[in-house]
Design an enzyme around this catalytic site. Sequence first.
Site, PDB file in Angstrom:
ATOM      1  N   ARG A 119      16.646  22.097  12.704  1.00  0.00           N
ATOM      2  CA  ARG A 119      16.440  21.143  11.606  1.00  0.00           C
ATOM      3  C   ARG A 119      17.396  21.425  10.450  1.00  0.00           C
ATOM      4  O   ARG A 119      17.729  20.520   9.680  1.00  0.00           O
ATOM      5  CB  ARG A 119      14.982  21.204  11.155  1.00  0.00           C
TER       6      ARG A 119
ATOM      7  N   LYS B  41      14.566  35.752  19.635  1.00  0.00           N
ATOM      8  CA  LYS B  41      13.633  35.331  20.673  1.00  0.00           C
ATOM      9  C   LYS B  41      13.421  36.475  21.678  1.00  0.00           C
ATOM     10  O   LYS B  41      14.330  37.293  21.907  1.00  0.00           O
ATOM     11  CB  LYS B  41      14.198  34.135  21.451  1.00  0.00           C
TER      12      LYS B  41
END
Length: 462
Positions: A315, A241
């Site tokens: 996920r 990020k």
Amino acid sequence: MSVTLVKTKKLPASTPIFCTSPSSWDADSKLLSPAQRAWAKAVGFAGKVDTHTLIADEKGGIALVLAGVRGADDPYALSALPQALPVGRYRLAEDGLALDPQAAALSWSLGDYVFDAYKARGRAGAELLLADGPEAQRGLAVATAMCATRDLVNTPAEDMGPAHLANAVKLVGKPHGAKVKEIVGDALLKQNFPAIHAVGRAAAADRAPRLIELTWGNPKHPKLSLVGKGVCFDSGGLDIKPADGMRLMKKDMGGAANALGLAALVMALKLPVHLQLLIPAVENAISGNAFRPGDVFRTRKGLTIEIGNTDAEGRVVLCDAMAYACEAKPDLLIDMATLTGAARVALGPELPALFTRDMALGRELVDLGLQERDPLWHMPLWQPYQALIETPMADVSNSGSSPMAGAVTAALFLDRFVPAEQPWLHIDLFAWTNLSRPGRPVGGEAQTIRTLIHYLERRYSA
């Protein structure tokens, strides 16, 4: 907590708080003395929400507090007062708008919340005295769960790694006699949780990944399984990020914090369920053994995942935990996760996204959330978008082939790990407040807990 429940019929000496609202002020003001009405008029008090004024007695003390509230059951009714009123003891006046004891206890407690683990609070909060009773007790229980959730999310990652999170689960479970176990590090591979291990292995030397499991209640009761995303810090992995995107990633375990808060309420309120709480706890770090874009992993369910992006790790850890939960065929499965930025783009920070196959249940929860002022919004598990997570390399990709519908494709990824007949709620939440208001300071937040516990009480009522 700055709320004290008093068991005696008569409350100790304290200053009364006269509650009113913009719509009821004209009628309520007639209950005041002419001098008190004149003072309210002079200072411009007219019952506006979150405003108050002090009325002095003949000796220069405080005779009465006038407080504007939104309604009798508003969960933030008194939140503007604990840090604004002079330190002392207060009680609800017998005249004026009668507040629900649950709302009074909850709103006062939330208004006095300060995260002070690293910096001392500026002042002590004023104290509210309430008559003891089931409604006030429930308000305090909800406030305790919400404030503990906020504390977990606010705690920096240095002090809230996977092991710290496991300790928090143990602390919550111990007073209720809950059982807690952990599967840590390479034991995840031996016990068939390869996806959790893959995401967390880069930090294994110092912060080993783990699956935390809490169980509580009578096994003969309906089984309720809660799963919370416990990514204790998310660097993005090799798909790192930018600095701005990483700044708040201590809150990427917000799903786990909220699931633990909900579990705490289930136990405190003694719901007739057999509770299972699962938290896959990892740090998504960067090292020589970090999982990579293009890697393919086999999951607990047997499906293979191609890693399209290492920053879509939530996920991946959830799918193993959810597959494990489904093996016992629970009466209801709820997963909570700070899963996608796409949900925030679609709905903003205050509206968690709800996904469920049961359209009627989705509508019921949206209506209940609006009623509770703890909202969530139903979004579609739009099956044609399954094509966006197809890949020739594996059964499914962890990232969509298009930037569109990101919250939907993340939910559809999880959908593949939940049997069609399994009742299931997926909640994609922000777990953070970025706009300060009474009872809702900037920082970690408990979202959907009040709505969900209300629904669960309704679902499992005797």
